[in-house]
Write an enzyme that holds these catalytic residues in place. Structure first.
Site, PDB file in Angstrom:
ATOM      1  N   GLY A  71      45.728  43.510  45.479  1.00 13.00           N
ATOM      2  CA  GLY A  71      45.215  44.079  46.723  1.00 13.00           C
ATOM      3  C   GLY A  71      45.237  43.073  47.862  1.00 13.00           C
ATOM      4  CG  ASN A 152      34.547  45.867  48.809  1.00 11.37           C
ATOM      5  OD1 ASN A 152      34.902  46.264  49.928  1.00 11.37           O
ATOM      6  ND2 ASN A 152      34.106  44.654  48.599  1.00 11.37           N
ATOM      7  CD  GLN A 180      36.239  48.826  44.933  1.00  7.53           C
ATOM      8  OE1 GLN A 180      35.866  49.632  44.077  1.00  7.53           O
ATOM      9  NE2 GLN A 180      36.275  47.523  44.700  1.00  7.53           N
ATOM     10  CG  HIS A 202      41.805  44.202  39.191  1.00 11.77           C
ATOM     11  ND1 HIS A 202      40.458  43.952  39.278  1.00 11.77           N
ATOM     12  CD2 HIS A 202      42.339  43.731  40.337  1.00 11.77           C
ATOM     13  CE1 HIS A 202      40.202  43.331  40.429  1.00 11.77           C
ATOM     14  NE2 HIS A 202      41.328  43.197  41.091  1.00 11.77           N
ATOM     15  CB  THR A 238      60.983  37.064  39.267  1.00 15.08           C
ATOM     16  OG1 THR A 238      62.117  36.281  39.615  1.00 15.08           O
ATOM     17  CG2 THR A 238      61.270  37.845  37.996  1.00 15.08           C
ATOM     18  CB  CYS A 326      24.509  31.442  45.601  1.00 15.09           C
ATOM     19  SG  CYS A 326      23.349  30.109  45.713  1.00 15.09           S
TER      20      CYS A 326
HETATM   21  C1  LIG Z   1      38.435  46.852  49.002  1.00 12.46           C
HETATM   22  C2  LIG Z   1      39.156  45.727  48.340  1.00 12.46           C
HETATM   23  N1  LIG Z   1      40.250  45.206  48.917  1.00 12.46           N
HETATM   24  C3  LIG Z   1      40.944  44.203  48.361  1.00 12.46           C
HETATM   25  C4  LIG Z   1      40.555  43.641  47.166  1.00 12.46           C
HETATM   26  C5  LIG Z   1      41.339  42.511  46.594  1.00 12.46           C
HETATM   27  O1  LIG Z   1      42.190  42.941  45.559  1.00 12.46           O
HETATM   28  P1  LIG Z   1      42.760  41.935  44.467  1.00 12.46           P
HETATM   29  O2  LIG Z   1      41.613  41.553  43.606  1.00 12.46           O
HETATM   30  O3  LIG Z   1      43.776  42.731  43.709  1.00 12.46           O
HETATM   31  O4  LIG Z   1      43.387  40.806  45.180  1.00 12.46           O
HETATM   32  C6  LIG Z   1      39.414  44.148  46.514  1.00 12.46           C
HETATM   33  C7  LIG Z   1      38.968  43.562  45.224  1.00 12.46           C
HETATM   34  O5  LIG Z   1      37.798  43.280  45.027  1.00 12.46           O
HETATM   35  C8  LIG Z   1      38.693  45.216  47.133  1.00 12.46           C
HETATM   36  O6  LIG Z   1      37.594  45.712  46.562  1.00 12.46           O
END
Ligand SMILES: Cc1ncc(COP(=O)(O)O)c(C=O)c1O
Length: 386
Positions: A71, A152, A180, A202, A238, A326
């Protein structure tokens, strides 16, 4: 001790079917997809099949899917690539104040390097981006608007269809971070005017370290890294063949399970919300009461420090998270919670509980039974809040 994992917004366990498919690739398909002999062609066929799976899930064409390392890279490619393609003609970015760091810090880094200007759109106290503000922030130099599909930390679902329409009418690119939501909410790029869409595997029971950027046909996105020219030059390097296979299959499974799981998880979510709000822990719901991801419950708790709360719940066997982090011994409230207008002290006590496919009623009840005792313990050991 039995552990209860309630942090599916952080990551999800890999679906066993996905893990098996990936293991088969590692075992049986050694080729590089760019090689023209048999082993290479076998790897290429798998990448092509996964591209079809991702494209089909969002109503895209094959040529519109670019695989990335996740992401974060998809967000970077969208923002940096789009602004770079304008070659200085346009450099404005409009983003919501509650975007993930992968969008916000990318935009800020571009500003620091003199590559972009950034306007942040506020959100309502319930975490919904201000559509009228976004419309008014667009000017002749705006290159791209970036508003996530669902947040998120607080799970709020954003009005991306309306924002997309405004961007289309004004001739501005629209990017949405759907990391998300991709596994949980239906999104068809033929129906929503989105030009760029980020997702990763993931968050929907696929592997970590692989994602995709949807790039609408005709949208100019310059490459942000140089090399062998894979992904039609848009993302060179790759391909992560096993990861891409995992992403494609995880997406297909998520679409198949979506309706049933969304309903089941939203019942668990609502029970969590009701249980936490009725518990003697002085909690307030953050985010919108109904326009939220089916698996996401989020709160702020008075007089507790989010980091201490997470640590104490961990010791009690529960994995949950807090937007607060933190840093150098002090708790830094999350930019998302602050954007809701919640004061700094209260914002430090944020708690996010996200259910998933393996979560049961018993898990939720166990969490609700444990929370008051854990909160009382940390309140008691924090004299300032006593
Ligand atoms: C809204 C959002 N964008 C981007 C990411 C980043 O994705 P990645 O963990 O695949 O780099 C996350 C992951 O926590 C996310 O929740």
């Amino acid at each position: 001790m039995r552990r209860v994992y309630l942090d599916h917004a952080a990551t999800t366990p890999v679906d066993p079917e996905v893990a098996q498919a990936m293991a088969r690739v590692y075992r049986d398909v050694p080729g590089n997809p760019s090689s023209i002999y048999a082993e290479g062609r076998a790897a290429r066929a798998l990448v092509d099949e996964a591209r079809e799976q991702v494209a089909e899930a969002i109503g895209a064409q094959l040529s519109e899917i670019v695989f990335t390392s996740g992401g974060t890279e998809a967000d970077n490619l969208a923002l940096r690539g789009a602004v770079k393609a304008y070659r200085g003609e346009r450099d404005g970015i409009v983003a919501s104040a509650i975007e993930h760091h992968a969008v916000l810090d990318t935009a800020r880094d571009m500003v620091d390097h003199g590559e972009a200007r950034l306007v942040l759109a506020p959100v309502s106290p319930q975490g919904i981006a201000d559509v009228a503000f976004v419309a008014s922030a667009i000017d002749a130099r705006t290159a791209i608007v970036s508003v996530m599909h669902a947040n998120n930390e607080i799970g709020t679902i954003q009005p991306i269809a309306a924002i997309g329409e405004i961007c289309r009418q004004r001739g501005v690119l629209f990017h949405s971070d759907a990391v998300q939501s991709a596994g949980a909410l239906e999104l068809d790029v033929r129906k929503v005017a989105v030009d760029l869409l980020s997702l990763n595997a993931h968050k929907f029971y696929g592997p970590k370290g692989v994602g995709a950027l949807y790039v609408r046909k005709g949208t100019r996105v310059a490459t942000i890294q140089t090399g062998g020219g894979q992904e039609k030059g848009r993302r060179t390097g790759t391909e992560n063949v096993a990861g891409i296979v995992g992403l494609g299959l995880a997406m297909t499974i998520a679409v198949r399970k979506r309706e049933e799981e969304s309903l089941r998880q939203s019942i668990l979510r609502d029970r969590l919300i009701e249980g936490v709000l009725n518990a003697p822990v002085f909690a307030t719901l953050t985010g919108h009461p109904t326009m939220r991801l089916p698996n996401s419950a989020s709160f702020v708790l008075e007089g507790v420090d989010g980091t201490s709360l997470i640590a104490a719940l961990d010791m009690a066997g529960f994995s949950v998270s807090s937007g607060s982090a933190c840093t150098s011994g002090d708790t830094e409230p999350s930019h998302v919670i602050l954007a809701l207008g919640i004061d700094r002290e209260l914002a430090k006590g944020s708690l996010r509980v996200t259910v998933g496919r393996s979560t049961t009623d018993a898990d939720v009840e166990a969490f609700l039974a444990a929370l008051p005792g854990v909160v009382a313990r940390i309140r008691g050991s924090t004299p300032v809040h006593a």
